[in-house]
Design a protein around this motif. Structure first.
Motif, PDB file in Angstrom:
ATOM      1  N   LEU A   1       0.616  -1.197  -0.460  1.00  0.00           N
ATOM      2  CA  LEU A   1       0.223  -0.079  -0.038  1.00  0.00           C
ATOM      3  C   LEU A   1       0.929   1.011  -0.093  1.00  0.00           C
ATOM      4  CD1 LEU A   1      -2.582  -1.116   2.206  1.00  0.00           C
ATOM      5  CD2 LEU A   1      -2.745  -1.117  -0.177  1.00  0.00           C
TER       6      LEU A   1
ATOM      7  N   THR B   1      -6.991   2.303   4.080  1.00  0.00           N
ATOM      8  CA  THR B   1      -7.151   1.045   4.850  1.00  0.00           C
ATOM      9  C   THR B   1      -7.947   0.855   5.999  1.00  0.00           C
ATOM     10  OG1 THR B   1      -4.912   1.895   5.586  1.00  0.00           O
ATOM     11  CG2 THR B   1      -5.091   1.269   3.724  1.00  0.00           C
TER      12      THR B   1
ATOM     13  N   ASP C   1      -7.430   8.901   4.179  1.00  0.00           N
ATOM     14  CA  ASP C   1      -7.744   7.676   5.064  1.00  0.00           C
ATOM     15  C   ASP C   1      -7.979   9.059   6.719  1.00  0.00           C
ATOM     16  OD1 ASP C   1      -7.353   6.430   7.403  1.00  0.00           O
ATOM     17  OD2 ASP C   1      -7.046   5.174   5.504  1.00  0.00           O
TER      18      ASP C   1
END
Length: 613
Positions: free
Chosen positions: A112, A121, A493
Motif C-alpha cells: 500500500l 485502509t 484515510d
C-alpha cells in the motif's frame, strides 16, 4: 527430515548429471573415430598443410569443435530435463497453467505504500498481514531464479514471501482485487472462485438465497440449505437489497409515476435548458470574478439549512478567508436572497431546482434530504462542464485553513495525479466500499473523465432518489469509472491523515478532536457529518466554539431577515449577523467542546463518559 530429503534429491540429480555427461562424452569419442581418420587424410592431402608434412596443429582443432558441439547439446538436454523435474512439486498443477502458475506473499503495508490505490485502509489490522500475488504465466514470474522457483514450488509452510519490488519486477500489468476480510464469527462463510475464461473486471456474487419475487420479500434471507444463486452484490444476508431499483410506475392504474418516470421528466427539463444555464453561469463567474486558479468552491442550500450556510460564511470571514470564489446554488427564493445578503456569488436554477422542498431534513435519507441530492449533482456538473475545477462542500462545514491551498500546492506531488479526491466518510458499509468517500467534501479536476462521471451520476438520478442519497450511487460509479476509464480516485484515510476530519472524528475519535481544540492539528476543515439533524449540528458547533452566526438572526424569521421579501444589499447580512468572536455555549458533556461542560447532560447514554474525562 524434509531438509534431508531435499539434499538427497539434489545429490541424486547431480550424480545422474555426471553419469550422463560421462556416457555422452564417450559416445561422442566413439562416433568421431571415423571423423578423426578422415580428418587426418584430408589434412595430409590438403595443399594448405605445412611444408614438413606436419598436421598436429590442424587435426585436433577440428576434432575439438565437433566434440564440443555434441557435449554442449547433451548438456543442454540434461539441464532442461533437470529443470523440468525440479518443478514436479508445484503450488498449481498443469490444469491451471493458463491462468495460475505460481504465487508469492508480499507485506500488505509495503504494498500500500508502494502503490497508492486511492482507497482508505481498514484500521486495527495486524501489521504483519500479507497480500497474495498470483502469476498467470511463466513470463510474469520474478526474474530472480531462486525466487522464481519459490513462486512455482512454494516452501515448507506454503506460499513463499518476497519483497514487493522483487515479486513484481516481471509484471507488466496488474489486476488489483480488494476482498472482504473474514469475520471472527461469520454469519455467512464465503469462498473466492477464480475461473480461467474471458476476463471480467466485475465480481459476480452467488448466495444461498431463495428466488426473489415481489411476493416473498419477508422470506428473502440467507438459508444454508438452499442452493447458491446469482444475486446482486449488495444484497445482505438478511435479504435487504441496498441497491433496490426504482419503479417505472408507483401505480399504473392511477398513473402515479415512479422515480424512473419522474427522473425522465427532470432530465427533459435539464436538456432543454442546459445551454442557457451554462451561458448564464459563464457570465456570472466572469462578472463576479469567482474563479481562482481555475477553481470554484460550490455549495447548494435550501431555506431549512440556511443557518449552516450563514455560519460557514461568518466563520470564514472571522478568520479572514476570501469567500469571493464561493458559488452558491440555492433551491428556493429565501435562500437565494440570503446567500446574496452574505455577499457570495449566487445562481438560482429555477427551472431545475425551483420545485425542490425548502424545509430542513429531519434525518439522513428522509424525503427532503433525498430530493436535495439532485441539486448536489447538478451544481457540480454545471461548473465542471465549464472547464473549472470544483471544491464541493456541504454547508455544515467550517474552515480552519483555506482547503484550496492544499489542493493547489504543486509541491504536493502525491495528489497531483488524482482526478477526484474525497474526505473519508468513515463508514464500512458494503454500499460505500471500497472507497467510503464522503460526498459532502471533495475536490474535482475538470477533465473528460470527471465530466463523464458526473454526467453518469445525473443519468442515475432515479437510483439516487430510490436509495435516498447520491453517496452510495457516486461511490459505485467511482468503482466502475476507475476500472473502465482509469479515473484516478483518492480518499484521504481518516486514521492516516488529519487534514479533513468529519463526523466520525467528532463522535468517535476524541484524540483528533482534542488536538483540534489545542491547536495542534493539521486540520483544514471540520465537517459535522454523521449528525442526525440541523439542531444538533448547531449545538455541536456552538460548544466547539465554531459558531459565528448571531442568535438574533437565527431567531428572526428568514423572510423578515431579508427585508420582507426584498433582496438585501450584496453582503449586507455579514455586518448585521456575523460575529467576530465565536458564540459559545455548553450542551452535552459527552461531546467535544472548547472547554469542559461538566454540568451538561449526556446525549449518548451508551457512552456515559465526559469528553474531558
Amino acid at each position: 527430515m524434509k531438509g534431508f530429503l531435499r539434499f538427497f534429491t539434489f545429490a541424486t540429480l547431480l550424480k545422474i548429471c555426471a553419469v550422463s555427461f560421462y556416457f555422452g562424452y564417450r559416445n561422442a569419442i566413439n562416433e568421431n573415430n571415423d571423423t578423426y581418420k578422415n580428418a587426418i587424410n584430408e589434412t595430409n592431402e590438403s595443399p594448405a598443410a605445412a611444408a614438413d608434412g606436419s598436421t598436429a596443429d590442424c587435426v585436433p582443432t577440428k576434432i575439438s569443435a565437433s566434440i564440443r558441439q555434441r557435449i554442449d547439446s547433451r548438456l543442454k538436454e540434461e539441464l532442461t530435463r533437470i529443470q523440468k523435474e525440479s518443478y514436479t512439486q508445484r503450488i498449481f498443477p498443469d490444469t491451471t497453467k493458463e491462468y495460475a502458475v505460481g504465487a508469492l506473499r508480499v507485506p500488505r503495508l509495503d504494498l500500500l505504500e508502494a502503490y497508492d490505490f486511492g482507497v482508505p485502509t481498514k484500521p486495527n489490522l495486524d501489521k504483519d498481514m500479507e497480500s497474495i500475488i498470483l502469476y498467470n504465466t511463466r513470463k510474469s514470474l520474478p526474474s530472480d531464479q531462486k525466487l522464481q522457483r519459490l513462486a512455482v514450488q512454494g516452501q515448507n509452510d506454503g506460499i513463499a514471501q518476497a519483497s514487493v519490488s522483487d515479486a513484481m519486477d516481471s509484471c507488466d500489468a496488474m489486476n488489483v482485487i480488494f476482498t472482504k476480510l473474514a469475520d471472527k464469527n461469520p454469519e455467512q462463510p464465503e469462498c473466492q472462485l477464480l475461473i480461467g475464461n474471458f476476463e471480467s473486471y466485475h465480481i459476480n456474487r452467488l448466495q444461498r438465497m431463495p428466488l426473489f419475487t415481489d411476493q416473498n420479500k419477508k422470506q428473502r434471507q440467507f438459508n444454508h440449505t438452499l442452493p447458491l444463486r446469482h444475486t446482486g452484490r449488495l444484497i445482505l444476508p438478511k435479504g435487504l437489497d441496498e441497491f433496490d431499483l426504482p419503479e417505472f410506475w408507483n401505480n399504473y392504474k392511477k398513473k402515479h409515476k415512479g422515480f424512473l418516470l419522474q427522473h425522465f421528466d427532470a432530465l427533459q427539463i435539464f436538456l432543454d435548458n442546459v445551454d442557457s444555464i451554462l451561458k448564464d453561469l459563464t457570465e456570472l463567474l466572469q462578472k463576479r470574478n469567482v474563479v481562482r486558479d481555475n477553481s470554484v468552491v460550490v455549495m447548494t442550500v435550501n431555506a431549512g439549512q440556511s443557518e449552516l450556510l450563514s455560519n460557514f460564511i461568518c466563520a470564514a470571514k472571522s478568520r479572514g478567508f476570501d469567500t469571493s470564489n464561493v458559488l452558491v446554488f440555492p433551491t428556493d427564493e429565501e435562500s437565494y436572497k440570503l446567500a446574496q445578503g452574505l455577499g457570495v456569488a449566487t445562481y438560482f436554477d429555477r427551472k431545475n431546482l425551483g420545485s425542490l422542498p425548502s424545509g430542513e431534513a429531519k434525518f439522513y435519507g428522509d424525503p427532503i434530504f433525498a430530493s436535495m441530492m439532485y441539486a448536489k449533482v447538478l451544481c457540480v456538473l454545471y461548473v465542471s462542464l465549464l472547464g473549472h475545477d470544483v471544491l464541493f462542500q456541504d454547508v455544515d462545514i467550517v474552515w480552519f485553513k483555506d482547503p484550496l491551498t492544499f489542493f493547489h500546492d504543486k509541491s504536493n506531488t502525491a495528489i497531483q495525479e488524482f482526478d477526484i479526491m474525497f474526505q473519508h466518510d468513515g463508514s464500512a458499509q458494503s454500499r460505500y466500499n471500497p472507497f467510503s468517500a464522503n460526498s459532502g467534501f471533495y475536490y474535482v479536476r475538470a477533465n473528460k473523465k470527471t465530466q463523464y462521471l458526473f454526467t453518469s451520476l445525473l443519468y442515475h438520478g432515479a437510483v439516487v432518489r430510490k436509495s435516498k442519497s447520491h453517496q452510495q450511487v457516486l461511490v459505485q460509479l467511482l468503482n466502475e469509472h476507475s476500472s473502465m476509464f482509469g479515473l484516478k480516485v483518492k480518499v484521504f484515510d481518516k486514521m492516516q491523515t488529519d487534514m479533513f476530519p468529519g463526523g466520525f472524528h467528532y463522535h468517535q475519535d476524541w484524540d483528533t478532536m482534542h488536538s483540534i481544540i489545542k491547536g495542534e492539528s493539521n486540520a483544514y476543515i471540520l465537517h459535522m457529518s454523521w449528525t442526525e439533524n440541523k439542531v444538533n449540528k448547531l449545538l455541536f458547533f456552538r460548544q466547539m466554539g465554531e459558531w459565528y452566526f448571531s442568535d438574533k438572526c437565527i431567531s428572526n424569521d428568514l423572510s423578515n431577515l431579508i427585508g420582507g421579501g426584498d433582496a438585501v444589499s450584496d453582503g449586507g447580512l455579514v455586518e448585521k449577523c456575523c460575529s467576530q468572536e465565536p458564540i459559545f455555549s455548553c450542551h452535552f458533556k459527552d461531546k467535544p467542546s472548547k472547554v469542559p461542560c461538566p454540568n451538561s447532560p449526556l446525549i449518548d447514554p451508551h457512552r456515559a463518559r465526559s469528553f474531558w474525562g
